[in-house]
Design a protein around this motif. Structure first.
Motif, PDB file in Angstrom:
ATOM      1  N   SER A 109      19.874 -13.822  10.100  1.00  0.00           N
ATOM      2  CA  SER A 109      18.480 -14.245  10.289  1.00  0.00           C
ATOM      3  C   SER A 109      18.047 -14.147  11.748  1.00  0.00           C
ATOM      4  O   SER A 109      16.910 -14.423  12.092  1.00  0.00           O
ATOM      5  CB  SER A 109      18.278 -15.684   9.778  1.00  0.00           C
ATOM      6  OG  SER A 109      19.165 -16.561  10.442  1.00  0.00           O
ATOM      7  N   CYS A 158      14.280 -16.350   5.955  1.00  0.00           N
ATOM      8  CA  CYS A 158      14.279 -14.906   5.745  1.00  0.00           C
ATOM      9  C   CYS A 158      14.770 -14.635   4.322  1.00  0.00           C
ATOM     10  O   CYS A 158      15.709 -15.287   3.867  1.00  0.00           O
ATOM     11  CB  CYS A 158      15.256 -14.284   6.752  1.00  0.00           C
ATOM     12  SG  CYS A 158      14.904 -12.566   7.116  1.00  0.00           S
ATOM     13  N   LEU A 199      17.693  -9.880   4.683  1.00  0.00           N
ATOM     14  CA  LEU A 199      18.975 -10.144   5.348  1.00  0.00           C
ATOM     15  C   LEU A 199      19.993  -9.058   5.014  1.00  0.00           C
ATOM     16  O   LEU A 199      20.723  -8.576   5.884  1.00  0.00           O
ATOM     17  CB  LEU A 199      19.526 -11.517   4.941  1.00  0.00           C
ATOM     18  CG  LEU A 199      18.715 -12.730   5.408  1.00  0.00           C
ATOM     19  CD1 LEU A 199      19.313 -14.017   4.868  1.00  0.00           C
ATOM     20  CD2 LEU A 199      18.647 -12.798   6.927  1.00  0.00           C
ATOM     21  N   PHE A 244      25.096 -15.502   1.579  1.00  0.00           N
ATOM     22  CA  PHE A 244      23.747 -16.042   1.378  1.00  0.00           C
ATOM     23  C   PHE A 244      23.771 -17.153   0.327  1.00  0.00           C
ATOM     24  O   PHE A 244      23.122 -18.183   0.491  1.00  0.00           O
ATOM     25  CB  PHE A 244      22.777 -14.930   0.968  1.00  0.00           C
ATOM     26  CG  PHE A 244      21.336 -15.378   0.980  1.00  0.00           C
ATOM     27  CD1 PHE A 244      20.649 -15.501   2.182  1.00  0.00           C
ATOM     28  CD2 PHE A 244      20.678 -15.694  -0.199  1.00  0.00           C
ATOM     29  CE1 PHE A 244      19.326 -15.933   2.211  1.00  0.00           C
ATOM     30  CE2 PHE A 244      19.353 -16.125  -0.179  1.00  0.00           C
ATOM     31  CZ  PHE A 244      18.680 -16.240   1.027  1.00  0.00           C
TER      32      PHE A 244
END
Length: 202
Positions: free
Chosen positions: A26, A126, A131, A154
């Motif tokens: 990010s 984000c 990403l 993530f």
């Protein structure tokens, strides 16, 4: 001697703490460097503190190393203690704590041990797609930058760290940055947030 809640555990030192959170890729590392340079904060990364403790070869470092090698999570108390020592040692009174609290347990441990609530949480927001695109594009030879691993990182961020962001949001303490914008634009947004902390002393 256990100190009461009014005196924090940093030996009475009054400090301003900002937690910096965002998914992998990010861009929070880049922005932390900018904040240090322009606003005179000290940047503390929980991960880096753990790594340098391991490198030091201390008893504590050896223990941390074996916990990580076994694929376990380092107990919050250990990480918080390293952050606390770094803040006490520092001449500064303004700290960016990067990539922490990773989960609610980290958060509780920090507030219970150090007795400080953050000024605010800087959250670099984000989308997962953005990403993935970034991390695959930057290809800095990090072994963990392939699609599967990125998505897994993530997921971990979403499951563990997002509840921390939501907790502070409910207290009106989250400053959310659209991290999908180009780096210079992101820093303009960051500057607006940090203006009240004044420029770095010359």
């Amino acid at each position: 001697v256990r100190q009461d809640g009014t005196v924090n555990i940093l030996g009475g030192k009054k400090v301003a703490v900002v937690f910096v959170l965002g998914g992998p890729g990010s861009g929070k590392g880049t922005q932390c460097s900018n904040i240090v340079e322009h606003f005179g904060f000290t940047h503390l990364s929980a991960g880096e503190l753990l790594r340098s403790e391991i490198k030091s070869g201390s008893e504590n470092g050896t223990m941390i190393d074996s916990i990580i090698k076994e694929g376990k999570i380092v107990p919050s108390e250990i990480t918080v203690k390293l952050l606390q020592e770094a803040m006490i040692k520092s001449e500064n009174d303004k700290f960016l704590i990067d990539g922490f609290p990773r989960n609610q347990e980290n958060r509780l441990s920090f507030e219970n041990v150090i007795k400080i609530s953050p000024e605010f949480v800087l959250f670099f927001d984000c989308s997962e797609e953005e990403l993935v695109r970034r991390l695959l594009g930057r290809n800095q030879g990090r072994a963990d930058d392939n699609i599967e691993t990125i998505r897994k990182r993530f997921r971990v961020f979403e499951e563990s760290s997002l509840p921390v962001v939501q907790y502070y949001d409910s207290k009106g303490k989250v400053k959310k940055i659209n991290a999908a914008k180009p780096i210079p634009e992101v820093f303009e947004d960051v500057k607006t947030i940090f203006q009240s902390y004044g420029p770095k002393a010359a």
